[in-house]
Design a protein around this motif. Structure first.
Motif, PDB file in Angstrom:
ATOM      1  N   GLU A  47      -8.909  14.992  -1.824  1.00 40.88           N
ATOM      2  CA  GLU A  47      -8.277  14.987  -3.034  1.00 40.88           C
ATOM      3  C   GLU A  47      -7.798  13.137  -2.697  1.00 40.88           C
ATOM      4  OE1 GLU A  47      -3.904  16.297  -4.677  1.00 40.88           O
ATOM      5  OE2 GLU A  47      -5.214  17.594  -3.860  1.00 40.88           O
ATOM      6  N   TYR A  48      -7.450  12.969  -1.730  1.00 40.35           N
ATOM      7  CA  TYR A  48      -6.793  11.559  -1.680  1.00 40.35           C
ATOM      8  C   TYR A  48      -7.977  10.530  -1.874  1.00 40.35           C
ATOM      9  CZ  TYR A  48      -3.742   7.698   0.088  1.00 40.35           C
ATOM     10  OH  TYR A  48      -2.903   6.750  -0.092  1.00 40.35           O
ATOM     11  N   SER A  50     -10.624  10.950  -3.521  1.00 35.93           N
ATOM     12  CA  SER A  50     -11.228  10.902  -5.081  1.00 35.93           C
ATOM     13  C   SER A  50     -10.102  10.288  -5.930  1.00 35.93           C
ATOM     14  CB  SER A  50     -11.338  12.664  -5.615  1.00 35.93           C
ATOM     15  OG  SER A  50     -10.239  13.025  -5.539  1.00 35.93           O
ATOM     16  N   ASN A  51      -8.965  10.344  -5.695  1.00 33.40           N
ATOM     17  CA  ASN A  51      -7.840   9.694  -6.512  1.00 33.40           C
ATOM     18  C   ASN A  51      -7.945   8.205  -6.172  1.00 33.40           C
ATOM     19  OD1 ASN A  51      -6.866  11.992  -7.555  1.00 33.40           O
ATOM     20  ND2 ASN A  51      -5.091  12.087  -6.046  1.00 33.40           N
ATOM     21  N   ARG A  52      -8.414   7.486  -5.041  1.00 29.60           N
ATOM     22  CA  ARG A  52      -8.362   6.186  -4.732  1.00 29.60           C
ATOM     23  C   ARG A  52      -9.470   5.756  -5.647  1.00 29.60           C
ATOM     24  NH1 ARG A  52     -11.494   2.494  -2.039  1.00 29.60           N
ATOM     25  NH2 ARG A  52     -12.677   4.022  -1.409  1.00 29.60           N
ATOM     26  N   SER A  54     -11.093   6.356  -8.159  1.00 30.81           N
ATOM     27  CA  SER A  54     -10.773   6.260  -9.641  1.00 30.81           C
ATOM     28  C   SER A  54      -9.681   4.980  -9.860  1.00 30.81           C
ATOM     29  CB  SER A  54     -10.214   7.568 -10.360  1.00 30.81           C
ATOM     30  OG  SER A  54      -8.930   7.801  -9.800  1.00 30.81           O
ATOM     31  N   SER A  55      -8.951   4.433  -9.105  1.00 29.02           N
ATOM     32  CA  SER A  55      -8.176   3.370  -9.431  1.00 29.02           C
ATOM     33  C   SER A  55      -8.474   2.063  -8.376  1.00 29.02           C
ATOM     34  CB  SER A  55      -6.707   3.539  -9.043  1.00 29.02           C
ATOM     35  OG  SER A  55      -6.364   4.185  -8.031  1.00 29.02           O
TER      36      SER A  55
END
Length: 139
Positions: A47-48, A50-52, A54-55
């Motif tokens: 999850e971490y 995939s969040n990184r 995107s930004s």
């Protein structure tokens, strides 16, 4: 009566077996809990990641991200080691339980054997008494 003298020993062996099975079940649960913890860590890392993606990250943020990711990877490896250790403990507890169960069953078998022998002796005594009684009546 040998069977009655050995029954407290058999009862104690049964109690030891029950304790051993409880410890074994607790060890199995510890393995399951450790595996769940590992899955949570892996899910958190995924999850971490995939969040990184995107930004966009600056240089400092990227360094912090890599440090955090390294710590997370270390935690995952520690969790895997923890699982292996818990599996070894679980296997030892299983062997201990099997040993106590075997002893308990052996003592139960001895009691049954003694009870059969005692019943045979009682039957012979009773038969002898009946034979003596019937010989007295015939006189």
């Amino acid at each position: 009566m040998r069977s009655k003298r050995i029954q407290p020993i058999a009862k104690h062996a049964e109690q030891l077996q029950q304790q051993a099975v409880q410890i074994f079940v607790a060890a199995q649960q510890a393995v399951v809990d450790a595996q769940l913890q590992l899955e949570q860590l892996i899910g958190y890392r995924s999850e971490y990641n995939s969040n990184r993606v995107s930004s966009g990250l600056g240089a400092m943020q990227l360094k912090d991200y890599q440090l955090f990711l390294n710590k997370l990877n270390q935690s995952i490896e520690q969790a895997r080691t923890n699982i292996q250790n818990k599996k070894q403990v679980c296997e030892q507890q299983k062997l201990n339980w099997l040993k106590t169960r075997s002893r308990s069953k052996a003592l139960d078998a001895v009691i049954v054997k003694y009870q059969m022998q005692e019943a045979q002796i009682e039957a012979r005594i009773e038969q002898k008494e009946q034979d003596e009684f019937s010989s007295r009546i015939k006189r």
